[in-house]
Design a protein around this motif. Structure first.
Motif, PDB file in Angstrom:
ATOM      1  N   PHE A 113       0.965  -1.229  -0.201  1.00 63.76           N
ATOM      2  CA  PHE A 113       0.009   0.030  -0.013  1.00 63.76           C
ATOM      3  C   PHE A 113       0.835   1.272   0.089  1.00 63.76           C
ATOM      4  O   PHE A 113       0.642   2.055  -0.801  1.00 63.76           O
ATOM      5  CB  PHE A 113      -0.834  -0.010   1.177  1.00 63.76           C
ATOM      6  N   ILE A 114       1.900   1.377   0.818  1.00 62.33           N
ATOM      7  CA  ILE A 114       2.554   2.695   0.952  1.00 62.33           C
ATOM      8  C   ILE A 114       3.732   2.703  -0.468  1.00 62.33           C
ATOM      9  O   ILE A 114       3.778   3.854  -0.642  1.00 62.33           O
ATOM     10  CB  ILE A 114       3.480   2.482   2.159  1.00 62.33           C
ATOM     11  N   SER A 115       3.932   1.754  -0.828  1.00 64.85           N
ATOM     12  CA  SER A 115       4.596   1.697  -2.328  1.00 64.85           C
ATOM     13  C   SER A 115       3.577   2.750  -3.336  1.00 64.85           C
ATOM     14  O   SER A 115       3.972   3.166  -4.126  1.00 64.85           O
ATOM     15  CB  SER A 115       5.158   0.536  -2.689  1.00 64.85           C
ATOM     16  N   GLN A 116       2.279   2.278  -3.221  1.00 59.96           N
ATOM     17  CA  GLN A 116       1.507   2.774  -4.061  1.00 59.96           C
ATOM     18  C   GLN A 116       1.388   4.523  -3.750  1.00 59.96           C
ATOM     19  O   GLN A 116       0.950   5.140  -4.675  1.00 59.96           O
ATOM     20  CB  GLN A 116      -0.067   2.372  -3.884  1.00 59.96           C
ATOM     21  N   LEU A 117       1.664   4.795  -2.514  1.00 55.79           N
ATOM     22  CA  LEU A 117       1.681   6.223  -2.176  1.00 55.79           C
ATOM     23  C   LEU A 117       3.112   6.877  -2.516  1.00 55.79           C
ATOM     24  O   LEU A 117       3.041   7.995  -2.476  1.00 55.79           O
ATOM     25  CB  LEU A 117       1.464   6.396  -0.730  1.00 55.79           C
ATOM     26  N   GLY A 118       4.087   6.136  -3.017  1.00 53.07           N
ATOM     27  CA  GLY A 118       5.259   6.848  -3.440  1.00 53.07           C
ATOM     28  C   GLY A 118       6.176   6.375  -2.412  1.00 53.07           C
ATOM     29  O   GLY A 118       7.523   6.920  -2.690  1.00 53.07           O
ATOM     30  N   ALA A 119       5.952   5.720  -1.237  1.00 53.01           N
ATOM     31  CA  ALA A 119       7.025   5.516  -0.205  1.00 53.01           C
ATOM     32  C   ALA A 119       7.832   4.294  -0.606  1.00 53.01           C
ATOM     33  O   ALA A 119       7.531   3.742  -1.382  1.00 53.01           O
ATOM     34  CB  ALA A 119       6.347   5.356   1.149  1.00 53.01           C
ATOM     35  N   LEU A 120       8.878   4.276   0.104  1.00 54.85           N
ATOM     36  CA  LEU A 120       9.772   2.832  -0.196  1.00 54.85           C
ATOM     37  C   LEU A 120       9.820   1.946   1.136  1.00 54.85           C
ATOM     38  O   LEU A 120      10.494   2.303   2.225  1.00 54.85           O
ATOM     39  CB  LEU A 120      11.174   3.524  -0.429  1.00 54.85           C
TER      40      LEU A 120
END
Length: 335
Positions: free
Chosen positions: A175-182
């Motif tokens: 999910f956070i990868s979808q937000l641009g986080a790593l």
């Protein structure tokens, strides 16, 4: 009393003493070494409840230094210890049924979690614990609310971009990868050093864990974004050990587990608030995302890949992910 009579008397006393000692059974319970958290409280509360149910007959010995978090479930499965307080998110990669709590926007509150347990999830988990982990479950609870702890403010959806965030489950990572986080894997023992050295910019962790481990001193921005906020634990007893107990002993452990579960849920909100207040009193900054801000991250474009991946892993394990998700949505406020 002659010598023979005296010897016979002493032998009888010895047999009686040995029998009395044998009646006092001990269960070794492994738990995480995280003082002040709900897991630590639940561990010792369970020991107290068992002692009250069967004084001088059954004892739970809590050991918080024997095993690391990832070793708990395998150790009770293999009979290394009699019982453990296992942690769901550590297992969600291989056990997607336990990943239900991590799906974005599904379980956001303690009430949601309990609703899912009551409706269907408790029985699903009970079967999983027994079949895959050789364990009988006596209580299901949750850590204090998970928040996002970061070294700089994360107050808009755009603030997630580029952040290296330590996560402990597959669903939140996606999910956070979808937000641009790593998503950045890091052992729990390395989190404090990782924050200080810039290996990570933040992490999702229980409020009381961050407070008691003083992680908030390096990650002083606390963000309540309701991303996997309720993460579970379970008190498990090895099946072989459980089956060797008497019906009376099993009943006592069941009653103790039910009492622990009820008390921990009753104090859940207060435990979380106490820890958040403790951190803000020490200078940490607490931010609660608005409904508008959360709507901007819980979009179909961001959540669908997480759901699709989870459903695929559920199918690989022989479960109907769509049906489980539908049951969860009906059982919670997210319907």
């Amino acid at each position: 009393m002659n010598f023979k009579t005296t010897l016979t008397y002493m032998c009888l006393v010895g047999v009686m003493a040995t029998g009395a000692h044998a009646e006092n059974k001990e269960l070794l319970l492994g738990t995480m070494a995280v003082p002040g958290t709900t897991v630590e409280k639940a561990s010792h509360l369970f020991a107290e409840k068992v002692a009250a149910e069967m004084p001088d007959q059954l004892s739970v010995i809590v050991n918080d230094s024997l095993l690391k978090g990832a070793q708990l479930a395998p150790s009770v499965r293999d009979g290394v210890v009699d019982a453990v307080v296992a942690v769901h998110p550590y297992l969600s990669g291989s056990e997607p049924v336990m990943g239900l709590q991590n799906l974005p926007g599904v379980i956001r509150t303690a009430e949601d979690y309990q609703g899912a347990l009551s409706a269907f999830w408790r029985e699903d988990l009970r079967g999983l614990w027994s079949e895959n982990w050789n364990s009988h479950v006596v209580a299901e609870g949750a850590w204090a609310t998970h928040n996002l702890f970061t070294t700089k403010p994360v107050e808009t959806p755009e603030d997630f971009k580029g952040l290296k965030i330590r996560v402990h489950n597959a669903e939140t990572a996606r999910f956070i990868s979808q937000l641009g986080a790593l998503p950045t894997p890091l052992d729990a023992s390395e989190m404090a050093a990782g924050l200080e050295r810039g290996v990570i910019d933040g992490l999702f962790t229980p409020s009381c864990y961050a407070f008691k481990q003083e992680l908030f001193r390096s990650a002083s921005h606390i963000g309540n974004w309701q991303i996997g906020p309720i993460q579970g634990w379970a008190i498990l007893i090895n099946n072989d050990k459980w089956n060797a107990l008497s019906a009376e002993e099993q009943a006592a452990l069941t009653a103790a587990g039910e009492a622990v579960e009820a008390e921990m849920w009753a104090s859940f909100a207060a435990n979380t608030a106490e820890c958040v207040d403790g951190m803000t009193a020490e200078g940490a900054v607490y931010f609660e995302a608005s409904d508008e801000a959360m709507s901007a991250i819980f979009t179909e474009a961001n959540t669908k890949p997480v759901f699709d991946d989870w459903k695929s892993r559920m199918a690989d394990k022989g479960f109907d992910g769509e049906q489980t998700l539908d049951q969860a949505m009906k059982a919670t406020a997210s319907e």
